[in-house]
Write a protein that holds these residues in place. Structure first.
Motif, PDB file in Angstrom:
ATOM      1  N   ALA A  94      51.227  12.383  17.747  1.00  0.00           N
ATOM      2  CA  ALA A  94      50.927  13.419  18.741  1.00  0.00           C
ATOM      3  C   ALA A  94      51.351  14.796  18.249  1.00  0.00           C
ATOM      4  N   LEU A  95      52.489  14.873  17.573  1.00  0.00           N
ATOM      5  CA  LEU A  95      52.976  16.161  17.088  1.00  0.00           C
ATOM      6  C   LEU A  95      52.035  16.721  16.020  1.00  0.00           C
ATOM      7  N   LEU A  96      51.533  15.886  15.151  1.00  0.00           N
ATOM      8  CA  LEU A  96      50.591  16.345  14.131  1.00  0.00           C
ATOM      9  C   LEU A  96      49.294  16.847  14.765  1.00  0.00           C
ATOM     10  N   PRO A 140      48.726   5.069  12.028  1.00  0.00           N
ATOM     11  CA  PRO A 140      48.492   6.115  13.040  1.00  0.00           C
ATOM     12  C   PRO A 140      48.931   7.506  12.574  1.00  0.00           C
ATOM     13  N   VAL A 141      49.990   7.586  11.779  1.00  0.00           N
ATOM     14  CA  VAL A 141      50.443   8.886  11.280  1.00  0.00           C
ATOM     15  C   VAL A 141      49.425   9.452  10.290  1.00  0.00           C
ATOM     16  N   ARG A 142      48.951   8.621   9.376  1.00  0.00           N
ATOM     17  CA  ARG A 142      47.972   9.098   8.404  1.00  0.00           C
ATOM     18  C   ARG A 142      46.667   9.496   9.099  1.00  0.00           C
ATOM     19  N   ALA A 155      43.259  16.588  19.524  1.00  0.00           N
ATOM     20  CA  ALA A 155      44.643  16.734  19.945  1.00  0.00           C
ATOM     21  C   ALA A 155      44.788  17.350  21.324  1.00  0.00           C
ATOM     22  N   VAL A 156      43.693  17.868  21.886  1.00  0.00           N
ATOM     23  CA  VAL A 156      43.792  18.541  23.177  1.00  0.00           C
ATOM     24  C   VAL A 156      43.934  17.505  24.285  1.00  0.00           C
ATOM     25  N   THR A 168      44.502  13.898   9.480  1.00  0.00           N
ATOM     26  CA  THR A 168      43.159  14.422   9.206  1.00  0.00           C
ATOM     27  C   THR A 168      42.251  14.351  10.424  1.00  0.00           C
ATOM     28  N   ALA A 169      42.808  14.071  11.590  1.00  0.00           N
ATOM     29  CA  ALA A 169      41.992  14.017  12.801  1.00  0.00           C
ATOM     30  C   ALA A 169      41.455  15.400  13.135  1.00  0.00           C
ATOM     31  N   PRO A 170      40.220  15.509  13.640  1.00  0.00           N
ATOM     32  CA  PRO A 170      39.692  16.819  14.074  1.00  0.00           C
ATOM     33  C   PRO A 170      40.625  17.444  15.102  1.00  0.00           C
TER      34      PRO A 170
END
Length: 389
Positions: free
Chosen positions: A128-130, A79-81, A91-92, A85-87
């Motif tokens: 979530a922070l990333l 999940p961290v990786r 994150a919104v 690179t998630a769009p």
């Protein structure tokens, strides 16, 4: 590697048995390497062969990497990786976007988790922070600065847990987003460590040399953060050089780093950043590490005795790594009880860090191999570091 080893050995007029005798590497391993039954070896082993043959380590093999993360570790950190690179739109939150104040507070709360090697908690908070930091990075300069700082820390964490490919991406993104030379140097410091762990000695030397030249200050007027950045780059250069069987170059870099530490006069952490903490004790720790690389356990123990117990708090970044060298030196001098006691102390200080250290597993493996019976402490440590049964 086998072809290179055979070629250099023959040029030196040595037999396999002679090379084994002078290097301390078993003749069976040398034979397997030259015959292609083994395609790789530990960096420590290759350095011994290179030192005996009087060539740089990189002459025998280009890449001698540490073992990467296991499948179980990769699954745990997936999940961290993915969040890296998630769009940014992902994150919104459904009802409100992240704010700079919120991300700044969350990052401040996460820093002690990084410095304390609290990996289990980081796996929970980082995704979530990333994602939130990726949104802010596109909105304003403060958001970009927060994102770079988080990427620096995450790249260090991924290097620590041997997730090398993800660490390379993370640190590259942090460097691309750096606002100034010193922020870039902080990222490069970790990049050099990543290259060293991957066995990419030539690249590490070149990168550290370039950035050390770019950041070299005038000692008489340098600010503390400039001295710390320059000193660390020199330490990385020294580490790469000594592993590449270039002891004179390693010593020159250490000498210059010591000059920066003397100019500082104390251990100093720019902006309280544990990754950039630098000073006379840090240089001594790295001098001890170089001595261990050169198979000088007597020097390791002599230098270790001079380091004040309270000189640095126990962190994976500094003292804990040093204590592994001390444990290895005890093992090489057949002081097995002291080696086990030292490893147990590291486990007590950093229980989530030690299982990720292949070095610790190798040290304990040598202790176990030389003991007819194992103490309870030895058995417990073997389970902690994942020593194969």
């Amino acid at each position: 590697m086998g072809d290179r080893l055979r070629s250099v050995r023959k040029r030196r007029g040595m037999t396999q048995q002679g090379l084994a005798r002078e290097s301390g590497v078993s003749v069976s391993l040398i034979r397997k390497l030259e015959q292609g039954e083994r395609n790789d070896a530990r960096l420590e082993t290759v350095r011994r062969l290179a030192a005996t043959l009087r060539v740089p380590t990189s002459r025998l093999v280009v890449d001698v990497a540490e073992e990467g993360a296991s499948a179980a570790v990769l699954d745990t950190w997936a999940p961290v990786r993915a969040a890296l690179t998630a769009p940014s739109g992902d994150a919104v939150a459904l009802d409100e976007p992240p704010t700079a104040e919120g991300v700044r507070a969350a990052l401040a709360a996460a820093v002690p988790l990084f410095s304390g090697d609290r990996f289990a908690e980081l796996r929970v908070v980082l995704p979530a922070l990333l994602r939130d930091s990726a949104v802010l990075a596109g909105l304003d300069p403060e958001g970009r600065a927060l994102r770079v700082r988080l990427l620096q820390l995450t790249g260090w964490l991924l290097t620590q847990t041997r997730q090398f490919e993800a660490a390379e991406w993370c640190l590259g993104a942090a460097l691309d987003g750096s606002a100034d030379r010193l922020q870039g140097a902080s990222t490069v410091n970790t990049q050099c460590w990543l290259l060293l762990r991957q066995g990419r000695l030539g690249e590490a030397r070149a990168l550290a040399t370039h950035w050390a030249d770019e950041t070299e200050p005038r000692l008489s007027r340098a600010a503390p953060d400039e001295l710390a950045a320059w000193g660390w780059l020199l330490l990385r250069l020294s580490a790469a050089a000594v592993r590449d069987n270039r002891p004179d170059e390693a010593e020159d870099a250490l000498r210059l780093s010591h000059a920066a530490a003397v100019a500082l006069g104390r251990e100093f952490a720019p902006d309280g950043d544990f990754l950039r903490a630098f000073g006379p004790v840090t240089v001594t720790l790295k001098r001890t590490e170089n001595a261990m690389v050169m198979d000088r356990p007597d020097v390791v123990l002599k230098l270790a005795a001079r380091i004040p117990a309270g000189g640095l708090r126990p962190t994976s970044n500094n003292r804990n790594r040093h204590l592994l060298d001390v444990a290895n030196a005890y093992t090489m001098t057949r002081r097995y009880a002291e080696a086990v006691e030292t490893l147990a102390g590291v486990r007590d200080a950093a229980p989530q860090w030690l299982p990720n250290q292949r070095y610790a597993r190798d040290i304990l493996g040598r202790v176990v191999a030389r003991r007819r019976t194992l103490t309870e402490s030895m058995r417990s440590l073997a389970d902690t570091v994942g020593l194969p049964v």
